[in-house]
Design a protein around this motif. Structure first.
Motif, PDB file in Angstrom:
ATOM      1  N   VAL A 254     -41.413  40.816  -4.945  1.00 47.64           N
ATOM      2  CA  VAL A 254     -41.155  41.586  -4.350  1.00 47.64           C
ATOM      3  C   VAL A 254     -40.711  42.775  -4.519  1.00 47.64           C
ATOM      4  N   LEU A 255     -38.987  43.304  -4.927  1.00 47.95           N
ATOM      5  CA  LEU A 255     -38.327  44.101  -4.602  1.00 47.95           C
ATOM      6  C   LEU A 255     -37.656  44.268  -5.442  1.00 47.95           C
ATOM      7  N   GLY A 256     -38.281  43.431  -7.064  1.00 47.82           N
ATOM      8  CA  GLY A 256     -36.897  43.587  -8.242  1.00 47.82           C
ATOM      9  C   GLY A 256     -36.010  43.549  -8.193  1.00 47.82           C
ATOM     10  N   ASP A 257     -35.482  43.406  -9.972  1.00 47.92           N
ATOM     11  CA  ASP A 257     -34.426  42.768 -10.539  1.00 47.92           C
ATOM     12  C   ASP A 257     -33.199  43.028  -9.413  1.00 47.92           C
ATOM     13  N   ARG A 258     -33.264  43.994  -8.599  1.00 50.96           N
ATOM     14  CA  ARG A 258     -31.655  44.218  -7.817  1.00 50.96           C
ATOM     15  C   ARG A 258     -31.187  42.627  -6.416  1.00 50.96           C
ATOM     16  N   PHE A 259     -32.351  42.010  -6.825  1.00 52.82           N
ATOM     17  CA  PHE A 259     -32.658  40.890  -5.654  1.00 52.82           C
ATOM     18  C   PHE A 259     -32.399  39.547  -6.558  1.00 52.82           C
ATOM     19  N   ALA A 260     -32.035  40.052  -8.333  1.00 49.43           N
ATOM     20  CA  ALA A 260     -32.077  38.025  -9.215  1.00 49.43           C
ATOM     21  C   ALA A 260     -31.427  38.098  -8.475  1.00 49.43           C
ATOM     22  N   PRO A 261     -30.889  36.210  -8.453  1.00 46.90           N
ATOM     23  CA  PRO A 261     -29.447  35.464  -8.051  1.00 46.90           C
ATOM     24  C   PRO A 261     -28.508  35.382  -9.453  1.00 46.90           C
ATOM     25  N   PRO A 262     -27.679  36.177  -9.453  1.00 44.21           N
ATOM     26  CA  PRO A 262     -27.185  35.221 -10.237  1.00 44.21           C
ATOM     27  C   PRO A 262     -27.101  33.922 -11.072  1.00 44.21           C
ATOM     28  N   GLU A 263     -26.655  33.554 -11.869  1.00 42.08           N
ATOM     29  CA  GLU A 263     -26.185  32.257 -12.660  1.00 42.08           C
ATOM     30  C   GLU A 263     -25.805  31.278 -11.931  1.00 42.08           C
ATOM     31  N   LEU A 264     -24.262  31.856 -11.415  1.00 45.04           N
ATOM     32  CA  LEU A 264     -23.971  31.074 -10.767  1.00 45.04           C
ATOM     33  C   LEU A 264     -24.463  30.186  -9.494  1.00 45.04           C
ATOM     34  N   LEU A 265     -25.103  31.060  -9.260  1.00 40.35           N
ATOM     35  CA  LEU A 265     -25.955  30.028  -7.327  1.00 40.35           C
ATOM     36  C   LEU A 265     -27.074  29.219  -7.693  1.00 40.35           C
ATOM     37  N   ARG A 266     -27.772  29.900  -8.705  1.00 39.50           N
ATOM     38  CA  ARG A 266     -28.621  28.681  -9.825  1.00 39.50           C
ATOM     39  C   ARG A 266     -27.769  26.868 -10.062  1.00 39.50           C
ATOM     40  N   GLU A 267     -26.936  27.515 -10.584  1.00 41.16           N
ATOM     41  CA  GLU A 267     -25.991  26.380 -11.287  1.00 41.16           C
ATOM     42  C   GLU A 267     -25.731  25.562  -9.956  1.00 41.16           C
ATOM     43  N   LYS A 268     -24.708  25.961  -8.830  1.00 47.79           N
ATOM     44  CA  LYS A 268     -24.492  25.146  -7.379  1.00 47.79           C
ATOM     45  C   LYS A 268     -25.499  24.733  -6.862  1.00 47.79           C
ATOM     46  N   VAL A 269     -26.950  25.152  -6.543  1.00 52.15           N
ATOM     47  CA  VAL A 269     -27.449  25.264  -6.180  1.00 52.15           C
ATOM     48  C   VAL A 269     -28.332  23.451  -6.829  1.00 52.15           C
ATOM     49  N   GLU A 270     -28.572  23.472  -8.158  1.00 49.71           N
ATOM     50  CA  GLU A 270     -28.388  22.423  -8.891  1.00 49.71           C
ATOM     51  C   GLU A 270     -28.094  20.835  -8.970  1.00 49.71           C
ATOM     52  N   LYS A 271     -26.315  21.094  -8.801  1.00 46.20           N
ATOM     53  CA  LYS A 271     -25.103  20.282  -9.041  1.00 46.20           C
ATOM     54  C   LYS A 271     -25.334  19.755  -7.512  1.00 46.20           C
ATOM     55  N   GLY A 272     -26.177  20.611  -6.098  1.00 45.56           N
ATOM     56  CA  GLY A 272     -26.762  19.916  -4.953  1.00 45.56           C
ATOM     57  C   GLY A 272     -25.289  20.514  -4.184  1.00 45.56           C
ATOM     58  N   GLU A 273     -24.244  21.610  -4.890  1.00 50.80           N
ATOM     59  CA  GLU A 273     -23.013  22.249  -4.107  1.00 50.80           C
ATOM     60  C   GLU A 273     -24.100  23.699  -3.073  1.00 50.80           C
ATOM     61  N   LEU A 274     -24.378  22.846  -1.797  1.00 56.44           N
ATOM     62  CA  LEU A 274     -25.230  23.246  -0.855  1.00 56.44           C
ATOM     63  C   LEU A 274     -24.510  24.082   0.490  1.00 56.44           C
TER      64      LEU A 274
END
Length: 286
Positions: A254-274
């Motif tokens: 809703v606000l644009g790419d300045r809030f795009a999640p970093p790849e590191l955040l996605r990787e940790k969530v995928e690994k279950g490191e919450l």
């Protein structure tokens, strides 16, 4: 005569970490609380969370009454229809899913009387969009509590265009009775706190990803240099990396790419490191 927490019953839909904390805060202030969960097992777990929270509060000298007497004010049920029609306030504290929140809010509206205030604990979703699904949105607003709820001093109260006169005054009065401060904001993406908090947290994650410094150093820099009680990466661990990712994705949409999640955040969530709830996030938790 102004309404008081002690004179009313509060409904809380969802007994996870946030819902249990909200229930504990109201019960400690003297209210009767009805917590709605999906089944008997989840209801038992919610009651156990509240009991643990009350014992910890008592150990820290933050509880006026004995934990068992406060817990006696809490009832758990497994059907939204079991909410008392006379409830002063019902707060939904279910996961950040629009359809799920609309389903529980509309069910709550059918269960309670016309004088009941309905509230959402969302940290980023549109309060106006959720309210649009209700038959009477004038009695609806956002009550964004912070984790952990009992010691937190802030409740971000979010109004939408249809919030009726008097509803805001009732809610801010109840917040004061909890020993907290209400900050009133207009419905907008991420409100004030999530928008600013996520922006800081995402930049800290990008810095970690780019090797600017390690997680401990980034957090210490903000704690010692800016007086933050907790650094942005440790805060992300406390909130939950999955929760922060969901909020960031919504804000980016809703606000644009300045809030795009970093790849590191996605990787940790995928690994279950919450974060704290899984034992590991940007820090290791025991």
């Amino acid at each position: 005569m102004a309404e008081t927490v002690k004179a009313g019953t509060i409904g809380v839909i969802g007994g996870g970490r946030m819902g249990a904390g909200i229930a504990q805060a109201f019960a400690a202030a003297g209210a009767g609380v009805v917590v709605v969960e999906s089944d008997a097992s989840a209801a038992g777990a919610a009651r156990a969370r509240i009991e643990t929270g009350l014992k910890r509060a008592a150990e820290r000298g933050k509880l006026t009454d004995a934990p068992e007497s406060v817990l006696a004010r809490v009832e758990t049920v497994t059907d939204i229809a079991a909410l008392p029609s006379s409830a002063a306030l019902v707060v939904e504290a279910v996961p950040e899913d629009v359809r799920l929140k609309i389903a529980v809010l509309t069910a709550a509206e059918r269960a309670v009387g016309e004088g009941t205030v309905l509230a959402t604990n969302t940290s980023a979703l549109s309060v106006g969009e959720l309210g649009a699904a209700l038959s009477d949105a004038t009695r609806f607003l956002g009550t964004h509590f912070f984790n952990p709820v009992p010691p937190s001093k802030l409740v971000e109260v979010v109004t939408h265009a249809g919030t009726g006169p008097g509803v805001l005054d009732r809610v801010t009065g109840w917040v004061r009775e909890l020993g907290k401060t209400a900050v009133v904001v207009r419905d907008s993406p991420g409100f004030a706190t999530s928008r600013l908090g996520v922006a800081l947290g995402l930049e800290a994650i990008r810095m970690l990803q780019e090797g600017v410094a390690d997680a401990e150093s980034i957090d210490h820099a903000m704690e010692l240099g800016y007086g933050h009680p907790m650094g942005p990466l440790r805060t992300t661990d406390l909130v939950g990396l999955d929760v922060r990712l969901a909020i960031a994705e919504h804000l980016a949409e809703v606000l644009g790419d300045r809030f795009a999640p970093p790849e590191l955040l996605r990787e940790k969530v995928e690994k279950g490191e919450l974060g704290r709830k899984s034992g590991k996030g940007f820090h290791t938790w025991s």
